[in-house]
Design a protein around this motif. Structure first.
Motif, PDB file in Angstrom:
ATOM      1  N   ASP A  70       0.831  -1.210   0.000  1.00 44.61           N
ATOM      2  CA  ASP A  70       0.000   0.000   0.000  1.00 44.61           C
ATOM      3  C   ASP A  70       0.867   1.262   0.000  1.00 44.61           C
ATOM      4  O   ASP A  70       0.480   2.277  -0.581  1.00 44.61           O
ATOM      5  N   LYS A  79      -7.078  -2.080   3.245  1.00 46.84           N
ATOM      6  CA  LYS A  79      -6.117  -1.294   2.474  1.00 46.84           C
ATOM      7  C   LYS A  79      -5.216  -2.190   1.638  1.00 46.84           C
ATOM      8  O   LYS A  79      -4.927  -1.904   0.482  1.00 46.84           O
ATOM      9  N   LYS A 124      -7.127  -3.571  -1.344  1.00 48.17           N
ATOM     10  CA  LYS A 124      -7.385  -2.542  -2.352  1.00 48.17           C
ATOM     11  C   LYS A 124      -6.121  -2.196  -3.140  1.00 48.17           C
ATOM     12  O   LYS A 124      -6.200  -1.788  -4.299  1.00 48.17           O
TER      13      LYS A 124
END
Length: 202
Positions: free
Chosen positions: A7, A39, A42
């Motif tokens: 991330d 997170k 994603k």
């Protein structure tokens, strides 16, 4: 690259191959991506979707419920597994209280327990899942050995408490509600207590 680090460096990774991304992405311990709303998921799931080849590795792709498989299956084949709500409705026993409210059902209604498990297993084995056992891969490992160790308990009160706890534990394990019980706080607490007592008397 660790899942938590992706991330932070996702913009840098997006520049690989002049912005085309990786051709092959291997996601080890892919059950870490079970929740598509985190997170890490994603950041990583789009990378897996955009790659020409995605290889997902895990000894436990679903830790407790079939719903945890969907994000991984969708990455592998979005055409075969397009809808999270449809997947949960088919393979995660529906919460009937939510059936009347389609919007609520799509959000939270079809996420508990499991249904049509044999069908799901057959589809996974036929289309995307390759399973290997330790016995097939690590043939140099010696066979397991199991030993029974008898521990004497001198305290009668402790004996009775252990016997009662073990009886109720086994009774719940053999019933239909055993999975729900063990996933709840009471079941986890009871198991933890039994483990602590076992450690003390041994």
């Amino acid at each position: 690259v660790s899942y938590d680090l992706v991330d932070r460096v996702k913009e840098l990774l997006a520049q690989v191959n002049n912005g085309q991304g990786f051709r092959v992405v291997i996601a080890d311990e892919c059950h870490m991506l079970k929740n598509q709303n985190t997170k890490r998921a994603k950041a990583i799931l789009p990378m897996l979707r955009n790659s020409a080849r995605s290889i997902l590795l895990s000894g436990t792709p679903a830790l407790s419920r079939p719903k945890e498989l969907w994000s991984q299956l969708n990455v592998i084949d979005s055409a075969a597994w397009p809808s999270y709500a449809s997947f949960c409705k088919r393979y995660c026993s529906a919460d009937k209280k939510k059936d009347a409210d389609k919007e609520a059902a799509e959000e939270d209604g079809y996420k508990r327990n499991a249904s049509n498990v044999m069908e799901l297993h057959a589809l996974l084995r036929e289309n995307c899942m390759i399973r290997r056992h330790k016995a097939d891969i690590l043939q140099a490992l010696p066979p397991k050995t199991r030993s029974h160790v008898v521990c004497s308990i001198d305290d009668p009160e402790l004996q009775n408490q252990l016997a009662y706890d073990l009886y109720t534990f086994v009774e719940r394990q053999s019933g239909d509600s055993s999975r729900t019980y063990m996933q709840g706080k009471d079941g986890t607490k009871k198991l933890s207590e039994l483990q602590k007592i076992s450690a003390q008397v041994s």
